[in-house]
Design a protein around this motif. Structure first.
Motif, PDB file in Angstrom:
ATOM      1  N   VAL A   1       0.838  -1.200   0.000  1.00 37.92           N
ATOM      2  CA  VAL A   1       0.000   0.000   0.000  1.00 37.92           C
ATOM      3  C   VAL A   1       0.870   1.246   0.000  1.00 37.92           C
ATOM      4  N   LEU A   2       0.549   2.183  -0.886  1.00 40.28           N
ATOM      5  CA  LEU A   2       1.237   3.463  -0.958  1.00 40.28           C
ATOM      6  C   LEU A   2       0.259   4.586  -0.659  1.00 40.28           C
ATOM      7  N   GLN A   3       0.731   5.633   0.023  1.00 41.63           N
ATOM      8  CA  GLN A   3      -0.110   6.803   0.249  1.00 41.63           C
ATOM      9  C   GLN A   3       0.171   7.823  -0.846  1.00 41.63           C
ATOM     10  N   CYS A   4      -0.800   7.995  -1.722  1.00 39.67           N
ATOM     11  CA  CYS A   4      -0.668   8.956  -2.814  1.00 39.67           C
ATOM     12  C   CYS A   4      -2.021   9.151  -3.470  1.00 39.67           C
ATOM     13  N   SER A   5      -2.125  10.122  -4.356  1.00 43.42           N
ATOM     14  CA  SER A   5      -3.344  10.340  -5.120  1.00 43.42           C
ATOM     15  C   SER A   5      -3.326   9.465  -6.362  1.00 43.42           C
ATOM     16  N   LEU A   6      -4.345   8.646  -6.513  1.00 49.06           N
ATOM     17  CA  LEU A   6      -4.451   7.713  -7.628  1.00 49.06           C
ATOM     18  C   LEU A   6      -3.140   6.943  -7.805  1.00 49.06           C
ATOM     19  N   GLY A   7      -2.520   6.998  -9.003  1.00 53.64           N
ATOM     20  CA  GLY A   7      -1.300   6.228  -9.215  1.00 53.64           C
ATOM     21  C   GLY A   7      -0.029   7.048  -9.200  1.00 53.64           C
ATOM     22  N   THR A   8      -0.093   8.274  -8.646  1.00 54.39           N
ATOM     23  CA  THR A   8       1.070   9.173  -8.716  1.00 54.39           C
ATOM     24  C   THR A   8       2.280   8.652  -7.963  1.00 54.39           C
ATOM     25  N   GLY A   9       2.080   7.790  -6.981  1.00 53.75           N
ATOM     26  CA  GLY A   9       3.204   7.274  -6.208  1.00 53.75           C
ATOM     27  C   GLY A   9       3.838   6.030  -6.799  1.00 53.75           C
ATOM     28  N   ILE A  10       3.286   5.533  -7.899  1.00 55.97           N
ATOM     29  CA  ILE A  10       3.813   4.337  -8.549  1.00 55.97           C
ATOM     30  C   ILE A  10       4.821   4.764  -9.605  1.00 55.97           C
ATOM     31  N   GLY A  11       6.026   4.233  -9.538  1.00 55.08           N
ATOM     32  CA  GLY A  11       7.127   4.675 -10.383  1.00 55.08           C
ATOM     33  C   GLY A  11       6.922   4.451 -11.873  1.00 55.08           C
ATOM     34  N   GLU A  12       7.665   5.231 -12.670  1.00 55.11           N
ATOM     35  CA  GLU A  12       7.583   5.152 -14.125  1.00 55.11           C
ATOM     36  C   GLU A  12       7.967   3.773 -14.647  1.00 55.11           C
ATOM     37  N   LYS A  13       8.871   3.110 -13.947  1.00 53.74           N
ATOM     38  CA  LYS A  13       9.310   1.795 -14.428  1.00 53.74           C
ATOM     39  C   LYS A  13       8.172   0.778 -14.448  1.00 53.74           C
ATOM     40  N   ARG A  14       7.100   1.072 -13.713  1.00 54.17           N
ATOM     41  CA  ARG A  14       5.948   0.163 -13.684  1.00 54.17           C
ATOM     42  C   ARG A  14       4.982   0.416 -14.847  1.00 54.17           C
ATOM     43  N   MET A  15       5.136   1.530 -15.537  1.00 58.41           N
ATOM     44  CA  MET A  15       4.196   1.838 -16.613  1.00 58.41           C
ATOM     45  C   MET A  15       4.273   0.780 -17.713  1.00 58.41           C
ATOM     46  N   GLY A  16       3.105   0.333 -18.134  1.00 58.77           N
ATOM     47  CA  GLY A  16       3.025  -0.694 -19.161  1.00 58.77           C
ATOM     48  C   GLY A  16       3.202  -2.104 -18.658  1.00 58.77           C
ATOM     49  N   THR A  17       3.225  -2.287 -17.329  1.00 58.25           N
ATOM     50  CA  THR A  17       3.457  -3.635 -16.778  1.00 58.25           C
ATOM     51  C   THR A  17       2.235  -4.217 -16.069  1.00 58.25           C
ATOM     52  N   PHE A  18       1.183  -3.441 -15.904  1.00 60.61           N
ATOM     53  CA  PHE A  18       0.036  -3.912 -15.127  1.00 60.61           C
ATOM     54  C   PHE A  18      -0.920  -4.732 -15.987  1.00 60.61           C
ATOM     55  N   ASP A  19      -1.409  -5.808 -15.404  1.00 60.18           N
ATOM     56  CA  ASP A  19      -2.418  -6.638 -16.060  1.00 60.18           C
ATOM     57  C   ASP A  19      -3.821  -6.100 -15.810  1.00 60.18           C
ATOM     58  N   ALA A  20      -3.997  -5.366 -14.720  1.00 61.73           N
ATOM     59  CA  ALA A  20      -5.316  -4.796 -14.416  1.00 61.73           C
ATOM     60  C   ALA A  20      -5.160  -3.549 -13.561  1.00 61.73           C
ATOM     61  N   VAL A  21      -6.049  -2.607 -13.784  1.00 62.65           N
ATOM     62  CA  VAL A  21      -6.200  -1.444 -12.912  1.00 62.65           C
ATOM     63  C   VAL A  21      -7.646  -1.453 -12.448  1.00 62.65           C
ATOM     64  N   VAL A  22      -7.842  -1.448 -11.146  1.00 56.98           N
ATOM     65  CA  VAL A  22      -9.177  -1.523 -10.570  1.00 56.98           C
ATOM     66  C   VAL A  22      -9.351  -0.377  -9.586  1.00 56.98           C
ATOM     67  N   SER A  23     -10.576   0.146  -9.495  1.00 55.87           N
ATOM     68  CA  SER A  23     -10.793   1.246  -8.563  1.00 55.87           C
ATOM     69  C   SER A  23     -12.267   1.392  -8.203  1.00 55.87           C
ATOM     70  N   ASN A  24     -12.477   1.736  -6.951  1.00 56.29           N
ATOM     71  CA  ASN A  24     -13.785   2.189  -6.475  1.00 56.29           C
ATOM     72  C   ASN A  24     -13.564   3.624  -5.985  1.00 56.29           C
ATOM     73  N   PRO A  25     -13.462   4.577  -6.923  1.00 59.79           N
ATOM     74  CA  PRO A  25     -13.116   5.945  -6.552  1.00 59.79           C
ATOM     75  C   PRO A  25     -14.331   6.680  -5.997  1.00 59.79           C
ATOM     76  N   PRO A  26     -14.134   7.869  -5.435  1.00 58.24           N
ATOM     77  CA  PRO A  26     -15.289   8.702  -5.076  1.00 58.24           C
ATOM     78  C   PRO A  26     -16.095   8.980  -6.342  1.00 58.24           C
ATOM     79  N   TYR A  27     -17.382   8.608  -6.351  1.00 63.94           N
ATOM     80  CA  TYR A  27     -18.137   8.759  -7.599  1.00 63.94           C
ATOM     81  C   TYR A  27     -19.551   9.301  -7.411  1.00 63.94           C
ATOM     82  N   VAL A  28     -19.957   9.650  -6.214  1.00 67.65           N
ATOM     83  CA  VAL A  28     -21.309  10.161  -6.006  1.00 67.65           C
ATOM     84  C   VAL A  28     -21.362  11.614  -6.478  1.00 67.65           C
TER      85      VAL A  28
END
Length: 365
Positions: free
Chosen positions: A248-275
């Motif tokens: 777990v990282l404390q950050c807004s959305l994916g801003t705390g995930i490093g550039e080296k991870r870009m293009g490596t994820f099999d899935a992105v899932v979210s239950n964001p604030p949506y009301v």
């Protein structure tokens, strides 16, 4: 409450009190609170109607009833909720997991490849050593039988000697057996193909934990901007023994995930604030007064967080990686348009358990 109140009396009084306070389902609330206060399941409550409550149980129930009467959600009072197949700790300041989010998890699991099949592997060296150990055991037993024929000692004396020989043979076998071949030479293949998932706005961590718990090849990087949520998610991860598979990282959305991870994820899932902000004025009091607005308010159309989330997901996902988000039923068509404009294909909308459009699922081109 009367000192002699039984479970039946406590249930009836609590139900009536909560009904007067405007509880939408006072009977269920009464059963839930009394079950938590006594440690009995709801079924066992009905089987023990005549059992009196102890002084500690009465004190606990009074506190629970007072809090529930003030509108506090049951989940915050009991501190835990079941989500799919796991228990999830909950507390004030973090959004309570809801049944519709279980549909989100189902969609992600269905979109990911099946777990890698573990093939049985023959270990020739281990098999040879195990065979030698068996022969050593047979030899030891044979010697014990020869000793019996030669010496007609009393049966009890012989049994003691025989047991000693067998124990020594077992010890020899154990010493000679290599680590990892304790039961047989057919061992599961340990190599796996990890599937990398990003869970943005993780809250309690219920989504991240469920994905890792249910799919052995999944590894999750979860994020949340709220320190309370990050701390609670880490507690749930530890309680479920998933520390080596969920971070777990404390950050807004994916801003705390490093550039080296870009293009490596099999899935992105979210239950964001949506009301949508206008809808927040009409949500139930126990949600508006107790659950964090930060985890609810999605702006004018409920898509304020979804728009930057989709842009990030388009960069983070592999080709054909899956995006899955829980969103407000009134703005799913707009969300689908946003996803298509970001380059996503195979965009579809999935209904929740109540039959309302709730989950957007799409594939990166």
């Amino acid at each position: 409450m009367d000192a002699e109140w039984t479970i039946k009396g406590a249930l009836e009084w609590t139900e009536g009190y909560l009904a007067d306070k405007g509880d939408e389902n006072p009977r269920l609330s009464a059963q839930w609170l009394l079950s938590e206060a006594t440690g009995l399941s709801r079924t066992h409550l009905f089987m023990n109607y005549d059992r009196p409550l102890s002084s500690d149980e009465r004190a606990t129930l009074r506190d629970y009833v007072k809090r529930r009467g003030a509108g506090e959600p049951l989940q915050y009072i009991t501190g835990e909720v079941t989500f799919r197949y796991i228990p999830v700790k909950v507390r004030s300041g973090v959004l309570i997991p809801r049944p519709e989010t279980e549909v989100l998890v189902s969609e992600v699991l269905a979109a990911l490849p099946d777990p890698v099949k573990r093939e049985a592997r023959w270990n020739e060296e281990a098999a040879a050593q195990e065979s030698e150990a068996v022969e050593a055991l047979k030899e030891a037993l044979g010697k014990a039988q020869e000793a019996l024929a030669e010496n007609q000692r009393a049966a009890e004396t012989f049994r003691e000697a025989d047991a000693a020989d067998v124990e020594e043979a077992d010890a020899v076998e154990e010493r000679e057996r290599p680590i990892g071949s304790a039961e047989s030479s057919a061992n599961p293949e340990v190599a796996t193909a990890p599937l990398l998932v990003a869970d943005l706005c993780t809250g309690s961590g219920c989504i991240a934990c469920s994905l890792a718990y249910e799919h052995p090849d999944v590894r999750v990087i979860a994020t949340d901007i709220a320190p309370e949520a990050v701390a609670l998610a880490r507690e749930n991860i530890e309680a479920l023994g998933l520390e080596d598979r969920v971070a777990v990282l404390q950050c807004s959305l994916g801003t705390g995930i490093g550039e080296k991870r870009m293009g490596t994820f099999d899935a992105v899932v979210s239950n964001p604030p949506y009301v949508p902000t206008s809808v927040l004025a009409n949500i139930p009091r126990e949600v508006a007064d107790f659950e964090p607005n930060l985890a609810l308010d999605g702006g004018a159309d409920g898509l304020d967080l979804f728009r930057p989330l989709v842009v990030w997901a388009a960069r983070a996902l592999k080709s054909q990686g899956v995006l899955a988000c829980e969103l407000h039923e009134g703005h799913m068509d707009a969300a689908a348009t946003v996803a298509k404009q970001a380059g996503f294909t195979q965009v579809r909308i999935v209904d929740d358990l109540a039959g309302r459009p709730r989950v957007l699922v799409a594939r990166r081109a």
